[in-house]
Structure formats: structure tokens, C-alpha cells
Write an enzyme that holds these catalytic residues in place. Structure first.
Site, mmCIF file in Angstrom:
data_model
loop_
_atom_site.group_PDB
_atom_site.id
_atom_site.type_symbol
_atom_site.label_atom_id
_atom_site.label_comp_id
_atom_site.label_asym_id
_atom_site.label_seq_id
_atom_site.Cartn_x
_atom_site.Cartn_y
_atom_site.Cartn_z
ATOM 1 N N ARG A 44 1.000 -6.308 12.742
ATOM 2 C CA ARG A 44 0.344 -5.706 13.902
ATOM 3 C C ARG A 44 0.173 -6.726 15.027
ATOM 4 O O ARG A 44 0.215 -6.371 16.210
ATOM 5 C CB ARG A 44 -0.992 -5.093 13.487
ATOM 6 C CG ARG A 44 -0.797 -3.890 12.569
ATOM 7 C CD ARG A 44 -2.037 -3.044 12.402
ATOM 8 N NE ARG A 44 -1.729 -1.852 11.614
ATOM 9 C CZ ARG A 44 -2.500 -0.784 11.529
ATOM 10 N NH1 ARG A 44 -3.651 -0.741 12.190
ATOM 11 N NH2 ARG A 44 -2.149 0.263 10.799
ATOM 12 N N SER A 68 -10.254 -5.857 10.021
ATOM 13 C CA SER A 68 -11.458 -5.187 9.551
ATOM 14 C C SER A 68 -12.252 -6.217 8.759
ATOM 15 O O SER A 68 -11.772 -6.747 7.764
ATOM 16 C CB SER A 68 -11.082 -3.989 8.670
ATOM 17 O OG SER A 68 -12.201 -3.175 8.418
ATOM 18 N N GLU A 73 -6.477 -0.873 15.443
ATOM 19 C CA GLU A 73 -7.072 -1.832 14.511
ATOM 20 C C GLU A 73 -6.078 -2.926 14.120
ATOM 21 O O GLU A 73 -4.933 -2.648 13.772
ATOM 22 C CB GLU A 73 -7.530 -1.114 13.245
ATOM 23 C CG GLU A 73 -8.129 -2.040 12.196
ATOM 24 C CD GLU A 73 -8.161 -1.419 10.808
ATOM 25 O OE1 GLU A 73 -8.166 -2.193 9.833
ATOM 26 O OE2 GLU A 73 -8.140 -0.181 10.698
ATOM 27 N N ARG A 132 0.846 -1.194 0.000
ATOM 28 C CA ARG A 132 0.000 0.000 0.000
ATOM 29 C C ARG A 132 0.880 1.242 0.000
ATOM 30 O O ARG A 132 1.886 1.303 0.709
ATOM 31 C CB ARG A 132 -0.924 0.028 1.217
ATOM 32 C CG ARG A 132 -2.035 -1.010 1.149
ATOM 33 C CD ARG A 132 -2.967 -0.916 2.328
ATOM 34 N NE ARG A 132 -3.972 -1.976 2.294
ATOM 35 C CZ ARG A 132 -4.741 -2.322 3.315
ATOM 36 N NH1 ARG A 132 -4.609 -1.684 4.455
ATOM 37 N NH2 ARG A 132 -5.633 -3.289 3.196
ATOM 38 N N ARG A 163 2.478 1.073 10.381
ATOM 39 C CA ARG A 163 1.936 1.461 9.075
ATOM 40 C C ARG A 163 3.071 1.405 8.051
ATOM 41 O O ARG A 163 3.915 2.296 7.998
ATOM 42 C CB ARG A 163 1.337 2.865 9.152
ATOM 43 C CG ARG A 163 0.466 3.240 7.959
ATOM 44 C CD ARG A 163 -0.112 4.631 8.140
ATOM 45 N NE ARG A 163 -1.007 4.718 9.280
ATOM 46 C CZ ARG A 163 -2.297 4.389 9.280
ATOM 47 N NH1 ARG A 163 -2.847 3.941 8.174
ATOM 48 N NH2 ARG A 163 -3.028 4.509 10.370
#
Length: 430
Positions: A391, A352, A349, A262, A277
Site C-alpha cells: 500500500r 492499524s 488504510e 490472507r 487487497r
């Protein structure tokens, strides 16, 4: 993508749902474009019928020896043929404009989704586990003494720039163990089918799951035209791209461990330290393909699959339902699962889980034959992280950290680490 017929039937409901997502009313523009498109198609069909009639009369006039009528009808056929081509081209152009508009409109939220503008309006559904009390000030993952030798941001920056990390030694092994543990849990306990898929895909596949055309800046494209997947949702969901499957073959429940990429466009200044991130990361992704009746039950099931990973790792978490203003583009409802990170003193988070209805299926033209017969219907799709591996590594390290810089590791990982139970302050497994 939306069904223009459904918008024709209930334009007010369509606009009301868009407004719940913070968007503007669009049914007027869509229906005006649709009416113009349909008018061109109808006119072309009428002209085609006229051309067919005139073509028959041409032969009759020639047979009668009526040269004047023969020439008039020939000219009429030629003129009508040109008109038909023009109207068909205009209809195709309008159809393209309508499809482009529909492609850029987000999915409509379920009635049960709470209204809201942003993450502050999300609603907590449950909490599991009690955040551990520390007799020292816990630090973030990259500050733990035993982690520092195995988490090299400097070398990664030299190789690739910012937002990359090089994992080494024991930390790399724990990262790998986490992915293996997650895959095994989903296969053995949850009955998901393990899949390994490409990370380079054709543009149509990104369009199918909604990453394109609107969010191209969030992903990477090669010079050859391939796209790097942001998640295995793209490959797993598109396994039914263009297919007509039997309802009896549903649900299809898949899981894959993959590299993900990403650009993190729009995240400048957020989470710039550590590996929370990154441009390149790993995820264990779950995807389900269901029929129209089973989607919501499957969403609850998939949420439970993701939660089970955290419970097996003894990591405190909370599950929230995203409000209308915080949901992703393709979702009708999303559950976010947030793991407790003591180094940040907050939940973040880690998964999701989204139910998309037939939104992606329309883009992919993926349908199923109902068992009882009848017209084919679009499949319904779901996706969810089970979990984000990096994560999860952060959560394991921060929740297990000790005052001396060591890390106690979850019992579920011990068999994957040769029986090791701890990352020592020197950065080795013991």
C-alpha cells in the site's frame, strides 16, 4: 480472552461493554456455566475428602477384624472414586465449554473509544500534509504508464489465480526499497529491535493472538497443520507465549518485515483491481510487549512511529480512532492511519495500530514479575503496521505520478535506489 473473575465481579459492566460493540449480553450464560463448573469442582473435592476419610477407616476396620465394616468401607471408597472421576470429567467438560465461549468474545473497548456501528462512525484525530493538486486527472497505480511494465497481474493470475501480482524491474526495486527504508527508520529513529521470524506457525500461536478459533477462514492452513501468518503480529507477540518475564525487561519493542497471507474471506467484490487487497503481501510490523501501566502511552508512541514513515515519504495522511463497531476482535482501542490516494480520490488504510490490554496475554499465558514483588501479572500487548509495504508502494506511485506517465519518487528513497529520483514513463529508474 476474558477473566471470568472480572465478569463475576461486574457482570453489568461486562454486558454494557459488549453491547457497545454491537454484541448481546453474555454474562448470564457465562456465569451459569461457571457456577455449574465450580459446583462440580466443589463436589469432587468434597467427595475426595470423604474418600480419604473412608480409606483411613478401611485400615482401622481391618485391624479390628470387623469384616462387615471393612467390606462396606471398601465398597464406599470404590463408589466414591468413581463419583470423583465422573465429576472431574464433567468439570473438565464444563471448563472447556466456558473457555470456548470466552475465546469467542471480542475484547472490551476503552471508555474513550467512540460508540458507533461501522466505519462511518469513526472519528478523525488529525491530518498531516496537503493532497497535491494535479493539472491532469490522476489515475490509479496500475494505470500509470511507467508502472505498467513492472506490475504484472496477468502472469500472477496464470501462476496463482486472482488477487496476486508479480512485480518486476524498477517497480519491484521500489517495493524492496520501501521495506528497507521502513525497517531502517524504525531501528535507527524509533529504537525497535529488528526481528526475522517464520511465516508458518503452530495452531496455538494463532489462538494466542486471536486469529483462531473464530477467524480460521481468514487464513491459510497447510496439510501438515501449520498456519500461514496473516501478519508478523502472530510471531512477534507469541515470543512471550507461556513465559514469565521480569518487569525490568519491558517494554519489548520489535519490528519485522515479512510476507503475509490472507484469504480475504468476505471481501468479494471489493478492491478487485490493482494490488490494494491481495492474498500475499508484505508488511513491516511493529509489536510492543509492556506492563499493565504503560500500554496507553505505548499506543500513542507506536501510532507516532507509523505516522513518521508517511511523513518521511511526504505522503498526506489522516489518523482516525475506530468506533466500537469497527474495531478488530482483539483490540481495546485502534488508530487507523489512512494515506491519501489521488487515483481513488480518497484516504485508504495503510496502518492499524491497536492496544489489546491483557486480552492476548491471557490466551498466551504470558506474564511478568512486578519489580516491587507480588503476584505475577499478565503482560499487555500492542501491534501496528509500520507500514503495509504494497500500500505504501501504491501511495508513492499515485502521489508522485506525472502527466507523461513518469513518477517522481520521495527523497527518502533515493539512497535506496542508487540515487535514482524518478520512475520514467518507460518503466526504468533514472
Amino acid at each position: 480472552m476474558h477473566d471470568i473473575r472480572a465478569i463475576r465481579e461486574n457482570p453489568e459492566g461486562f454486558d454494557a461493554a459488549l453491547k457497545r460493540r454491537g454484541g448481546e449480553a453474555l454474562s448470564g450464560q457465562l456465569l451459569s456455566l461457571d457456577a455449574e463448573r465450580r459446583g462440580k469442582i466443589s463436589a469432587a473435592e468434597t467427595a475426595q475428602a470423604e474418600q480419604n476419610r473412608a480409606s483411613k477407616e478401611v485400615g482401622a476396620a481391618k485391624g479390628r477384624g470387623d469384616e462387615a465394616e471393612f467390606q462396606r468401607l471398601r465398597a464406599l471408597v470404590a463408589e466414591t472414586k468413581a463419583d470423583i472421576a465422573r465429576m472431574q470429567a464433567e468439570a473438565a467438560m464444563l471448563d472447556g465449554r466456558l473457555r470456548e465461549m470466552l475465546m469467542g468474545i471480542p475484547n472490551l473497548p476503552l471508555d474513550s473509544v467512540p460508540d458507533g456501528a461501522d466505519e462511518d462512525d469513526n472519528v478523525e484525530l488529525k491530518r498531516w500534509g496537503q493532497p497535491r493538486g494535479f493539472d491532469f486527472a490522476p489515475v490509479e497505480h496500475f494505470e500509470i504508464a511507467g508502472v505498467r511494465p513492472g506490475m504484472d497481474f496477468e502472469t500472477a493470475a496464470k501462476l496463482s489465480g486472482s488477487r496476486f501480482v508479480m512485480l518486476k524491474g524498477a517497480v519491484a526495486r521500489i517495493h524492496r526499497a520501501l521495506a528497507q527504508f521502513m525497517i531502517d527508520l524504525h531501528i535507527t529513529r524509533h529504537g525497535l529491535d529488528e526481528t526475522w521470524s517464520p511465516v508458518l506457525v503452530l495452531e496455538d500461536m494463532m489462538v494466542g493472538t486471536g486469529q483462531l478459533p473464530k477467524f480460521g477462514e481468514d487464513s491459510y492452513q497447510t496439510r501438515e497443520g501449520y498456519w500461514l501468518i496473516p501478519t508478523a503480529e502472530v510471531t512477534l507477540t507469541n515470543t512471550v507465549h507461556g513465559d514469565l518475564v521480569d518487569q525490568a525487561s519491558l517494554p519489548r519493542r520489535m519490528v519485522a518485515h515479512s510476507q503475509c497471507f490472507r484469504s480475504e474471506a468476505g471481501s468479494a467484490g471489493r478492491d478487485t483491481t490493482g494490488m490494494l487487497r491481495q492474498h500475499q503481501f508484505e508488511k513491516v510490523e511493529m509489536v510492543s510487549i509492556t506492563d499493565a501501566e504503560s500500554g496507553l502511552a505505548e499506543h500513542a508512541r507506536m501510532t507516532g512511529c507509523a505516522e513518521a514513515v508517511l511523513e518521511a515519504l511526504d505522503l498526506p495522511y489522516r489518523t482516525i480512532v475506530l468506533c466500537t463497531g469497527d474495531m478488530g476482535f482483539g483490540a481495546r482501542i485502534t488508530h487507523d492511519i489512512e494515506v491519501w490516494l489521488p487515483g481513488q480520490d480518497k484516504y485508504r488504510e495503510i496502518s492499524s495500530v491497536s492496544y489489546c490490554g491483557d486480552f492476548q496475554a491471557r490466551r498466551m499465558n504470558a506474564r511478568y514479575r512486578p519489580e516491587g514483588g507480588g503476584k505475577p501479572e499478565f503482560v499487555h500487548t500492542l501491534n501496528g503496521s509500520g507500514l503495509a509495504v504494497g500500500r505504501a508502494l501504491i501511495a508513492v506511485l499515485e502521489n508522485g505520478q506525472q502527466a507523461d506517465g513518469a513518477v517522481d519518487l520521495p527523497a527518502a528513497l533515493h539512497p535506496y535506489l542508487g540515487g535514482a529520483t524518478r520512475l520514467t514513463a518507460e518503466g526504468v529508474l533514472a
